[in-house]
Design an enzyme around this catalytic site. Sequence first.
Site, short mmCIF file in Angstrom:
data_model
loop_
_atom_site.label_atom_id
_atom_site.label_comp_id
_atom_site.label_asym_id
_atom_site.label_seq_id
_atom_site.Cartn_x
_atom_site.Cartn_y
_atom_site.Cartn_z
N HIS A 87 0.95 -1.20 0.05
CA HIS A 87 0.18 -0.12 0.10
C HIS A 87 0.94 1.24 0.00
O HIS A 87 2.16 0.92 0.23
CB HIS A 87 -1.02 -0.14 1.17
CG HIS A 87 -0.39 0.21 2.71
ND1 HIS A 87 0.55 -0.75 2.98
CD2 HIS A 87 -0.46 0.94 3.54
CE1 HIS A 87 1.00 -0.35 4.17
NE2 HIS A 87 0.48 0.66 4.73
N ASP A 91 5.61 4.69 5.03
CA ASP A 91 6.95 3.86 5.83
C ASP A 91 6.95 2.68 5.02
O ASP A 91 7.87 1.88 5.22
CB ASP A 91 6.54 3.47 7.27
CG ASP A 91 5.03 3.22 7.37
OD1 ASP A 91 4.19 3.56 6.43
OD2 ASP A 91 4.62 2.23 8.15
ZN LIG Z 1 0.12 1.49 6.44
#
Ligand SMILES: [Zn+2]
Length: 276
Positions: A87, A91
């Site tokens: 996704h 991060d």
């Molecule tokens: Zn996430």
Amino acid sequence: MSDAAALPGQPRGTVVSGPATARAVNVLAPNPSAMTLDGTNTWIVSEPDSDLAVVIDPGPLDDGHLRHVVDIAAELGKRVALTLLTHGHPDHAEGAARFAELTGTHVRALDPALRLGDEGLSAGQVVTVGGLELRVVATPGHTSDSLSFHLPADGAVLTGDTILGRGTTMVAHPDGRLGDYLDSLRRLRSLTVDDGVHTVLPGHGPVLEDAQGAVEFYLAHRASRLAQVETAVENGYTTAQEVVAHVYADVDRSLWPAAELSVRAQLEYLRGHDLI
Ligand SMILES: [Zn+2]
């Protein structure tokens, strides 16, 4: 990202870089925090006898980490041939463009804005690289673009932030929706019950060797939180902030902003089902 890394009663395993299954090697990114647990797990996945590897979630834009991933792959005798994203959260995905530059690979993701190259990625597709087979599973809910990757040869599934190795995840309202998330957990449960998946390779935290137990725990946790939120509203807590302070009192305050997004998702779900 985790909304409850400090949940009581959760095991606190340690995460180390290295092989997790016959085909998956973790390279831990140096970005630990309350939201990212030990840091982001960057996965190098390949057939043992192939010199081609897939990297899932290069992680944050940290040149040292990205080069380290390339070096580890080289030490394993592999060349990175493709980059995939679970996704678009930074991060996991922020370093993808730089990583693609370092490796000369394409980046495939559900969200067209994250792709580099011609090919997208959608549920039901099978990605094959050097004999390795990864099946793309739609698992929206944490975000609308969340995917998991089923690695049948190892009885494993790479879950990104849909299931974490410790604590529970957040539903990032309004992009993430609770109804979608519950459907995604049921989809993952069916992989464990019908398709022999026993291992979760999460986006953060340690590897889970009881995949079905983990999914059942997540479903039970969501049902329990939902009941708590419903009761809180019935008892007169009206705003999302009030509900968080009441229902998430056991969770570290640094996680309350994330918890608030999950509460908003839960309030939307309860209203949508005429439960409040
Ligand atoms: Zn996430």
